[in-house]
Scaffold this motif. Structure first.
Motif, PDB file in Angstrom:
ATOM      1  N   GLY A  80       1.104   4.068  -2.905  1.00 32.30           N
ATOM      2  CA  GLY A  80       0.856   5.484  -2.632  1.00 32.30           C
ATOM      3  C   GLY A  80       2.011   6.368  -3.040  1.00 32.30           C
ATOM      4  N   LEU A  96      -5.646   3.231  -4.806  1.00 35.33           N
ATOM      5  CA  LEU A  96      -5.162   2.759  -3.510  1.00 35.33           C
ATOM      6  C   LEU A  96      -6.103   1.726  -2.906  1.00 35.33           C
ATOM      7  N   LEU A 118       0.822  -1.206   0.000  1.00 28.41           N
ATOM      8  CA  LEU A 118       0.000   0.000   0.000  1.00 28.41           C
ATOM      9  C   LEU A 118       0.857   1.259   0.000  1.00 28.41           C
ATOM     10  N   LEU A 148      -2.932   8.038   4.293  1.00 25.53           N
ATOM     11  CA  LEU A 148      -2.282   6.770   3.972  1.00 25.53           C
ATOM     12  C   LEU A 148      -1.829   6.052   5.241  1.00 25.53           C
TER      13      LEU A 148
END
Length: 662
Positions: A24, A305, A20, A46
């Motif tokens: 990002g 995302l 992830l 995030l």
């Protein structure tokens, strides 16, 4: 959760976070997000998404079956005392245990370091010199920004430090008074802006996250991006307020030249060498991005995302507690004739030798006896052998068949006169077409067994399918004979488990008994309303008659909801009733001549208002007096000041409205 599962989930979670964060960072570079305020929000979101990953994804729960018990073989052996310490002890060393210990120790050390940082800040403040007469530049910035923290001069720091939430403190290096006023002004503005933004609280939370995930480089990367974006946001605000770019840049470079050692404290610092180049580069060229492009980019990044997080959760799933599926239990074999039933607390270890000797004598007699010629059974046709199948035990993956026809047993007159009651537990074999073929009493009273067997043989079930084909099954059936008028008192706990008061009967046997008469429910004080409603609606769907609540909690089931009446345990809702408006509507109905009233023209009206937990009147029920549609419509629009409560929980309740029109 054991250590192995915890470490496996931690490894899977670490990989999910890495995917992830990598996605990002890549999307941030591809879409050229350069505005510091946008980047600060982006990196914080995030970070929160990474922390919420374990809570927003389904866990993989393996389905396992308990190991079957090993058969026990009784062998007569001479007893010998085992030697002491004959079994070697298992070593307590475990690599996974060492890894878990290292991770926990790292978290403890990082948190200890954080506490030492707080202590270091406190020592700096106590050793610093408080400035009673602030420089004019600092006073000017305080007036413009609107904050007035305590300002100290410390010789132990080389860069300004700001900390504190309720009573903020700004520590300035000893070289600050020697700087020109044009350099003092932007530095003071920078620190005061940190105070107004309460950045120190964010800094502490970020350091706690860093301590918990000290081993994961992705968290370090995201936290560093957050720190840089925060300083860039403050830099932009300083330039906007002072409108002096060159002095601010020169002050940063001057402090960088005079700085001798980095300050290891949990507080936002004006100067970090690894961030200085990026901050200066951004101040030299202003970043702009059209609003429409920014919105489109953020929306697209959010969707990508989400896809990256879903992909990471699919390829590296987290594991939950296994689902244990109970396998079918073996059918108990019937006892041979002539064998007395076993009594409780009988020692079964002693007869082993006699049993084995008897078996040996029996084998010798069989060997010496002349063989008897018995007629051999004719083999069944192949098609019949294929159709024949052993009954399958109900349980585990084999669900109980649905009972279609139930015949209640007749209470034997002899048992009634003797006031004999009890529970008959039977084992039944249900054929492929759903009829009961065989019934065996496992436990019961001799005066009641025949009546129960006769009734159960008339029951009929729906066929049980296995791989699309009907198969015979073996199930357990319970029949209850009760001499107390078929009245059952049930106690409901907070988890929704119901059991009969006095006997402790629960499960399918209790539901079968409740169908035979009236049920009185005793709800514990900690039973949530949702659990109570589910249980009452389940009783209604099964056609079970519910007696009034024990404990004074009457209720009404209306429109698929359970509404509780006001009582000592249930507080009535607060209503704002317009009695004048209601009287006017009744008078209008009287004048129209469509109302059947008494001789004196007066009549008391009474209504039940059903108010849900959100404070909305869902329906109106007239109880006393004539039916007036206009009054019911007005009551539906009644303002509910506060809903009804059961303890501290808002619940659907019944409000009683009664008035006598003038």
């Amino acid at each position: 959760m054991n250590i192995s599962m915890w470490l496996d989930n931690l490894a899977a979670f670490s990989l999910q976070v890495a995917i992830l964060v990598a996605a990002g960072s890549l999307l941030c570079r591809v879409f050229r997000l350069r505005l510091p305020s946008v980047l600060l929000v982006f990196w914080r979101v995030l970070l929160v998404a990474c922390l919420l990953l374990p809570f927003v994804q389904p866990y993989k729960r393996p389905v396992v079956s308990p190991p079957a018990p090993a058969p026990v073989l009784f062998v007569d052996l001479p007893f010998e005392s085992p030697a002491v310490n004959s079994i070697p002890e298992r070593s307590s060393y475990s690599p996974r245990g060492v890894i878990a210990l290292v991770l926990v120790a790292g978290v403890a050390l990082r948190l200890l370091w954080l506490c030492l940082g707080f202590l270091r800040l406190s020592l700096y403040r106590h050793r610093a010199r408080w400035i009673s007469l602030l420089p004019p530049t600092v006073r000017e910035m305080q007036d413009r920004i609107g904050v007035r923290p305590d300002v100290y001069i410390s010789s132990e720091i080389d860069s300004p430090v700001t900390f504190g939430l309720y009573r903020p403190v700004v520590l300035l290096p000893s070289t600050f008074p020697e700087l020109d006023e044009k350099f003092q002004k932007p530095i003071a503005c920078h620190e005061l802006l940190h105070v107004r933004r309460r950045d120190w609280a964010w800094m502490v939370l970020e350091e706690v996250v860093r301590s918990l995930f000290w081993f994961h480089p992705a968290f370090w990367w995201v936290l560093n991006r957050i720190h840089l974006s925060r300083e860039q946001v403050v830099d932009g605000q300083v330039l906007k307020m002072t409108r002096e770019r060159q002095p601010y840049l020169e002050s940063l470079l001057r402090l960088a030249e005079m700085r001798g050692r980095p300050a290891s404290v949990p507080a936002p610092l004006l100067l970090r060498e690894r961030h200085l180049v990026a901050r200066v580069a951004l101040m030299l060229k202003e970043a702009h991005m059209p609003k429409s492009r920014l919105i489109f980019s953020l929306a697209l990044i959010a969707g990508l995302l989400f896809g990256a997080g879903s992909y990471a959760a699919n390829i590296f799933p987290l594991s939950g507690s296994p689902v244990i599926v109970q396998m079918a239990q073996p059918v108990p074999l019937p006892e041979p004739e002539g064998v007395l039933p076993a009594e409780e607390n009988i020692n079964i270890a002693a007869p082993h030798a006699e049993s084995n000797a008897a078996k040996a004598r029996k084998v010798e007699e069989i060997d010496t006896a002349a063989p008897e010629v018995e007629p051999q059974p004719q083999p069944e046709p192949a098609a019949a052998q294929e159709r024949k199948q052993e009954p399958i035990r109900v349980g585990g993956n084999v669900q109980e068949s649905k009972l279609l026809v139930r015949v209640d047993p007749e209470y034997p007159e002899e048992a009634k006169r003797a006031r004999i009651a009890g529970t008959i537990i039977m084992q039944v074999t249900v054929s492929e077409d759903g009829s009961v073929e065989d019934v065996k009493v496992l436990r019961g009273h001799p005066l009641l067994n025949d009546a129960a067997v006769s009734a159960v043989k008339q029951w009929r079930y729906s066929p049980t399918l296995l791989n699309g084909e009907a198969v015979p099954v073996v199930a357990t059936v319970t029949v209850i004979f009760n001499t107390r008028g078929n009245s059952t008192t049930v106690e409901l706990d907070a988890q929704g488990n119901a059991r009969e008061v006095g006997t402790g009967l629960e499960g399918p046997a209790l539901w079968s008994k409740m169908k035979e008469g009236t049920v009185s429910i005793r709800a514990m004080a900690d039973v949530p309303y949702r659990t109570l409603e589910w249980f009452l609606l389940s009783l209604q769907r099964e056609g079970i008659t519910i007696a009034p609540f024990q404990g004074g909690i009457p209720h009404v089931i209306r429109d698929g909801r359970v509404f509780l009446a006001p009582s000592a345990e249930v507080r009535a809702p607060q209503l704002a009733i317009d009695h004048e408006r209601l009287s006017y509507l009744v008078a209008t109905a009287l004048m129209s001549g469509n109302l059947d009233v008494s001789a004196d023209g007066r009549r008391s009206l009474r209504y039940n208002l059903f108010v849900d937990e959100s404070g909305r009147v869902t329906s109106v029920q007239p109880i006393q007096g004539p039916k007036i549609a206009a009054v019911e419509e007005e009551l539906l629009r009644t303002l509910v000041v506060a809903p009804g409560y059961r303890g501290a929980e808002p619940v659907p309740t019944i409000a009683i409205v009664e008035f006598t029109p003038k």
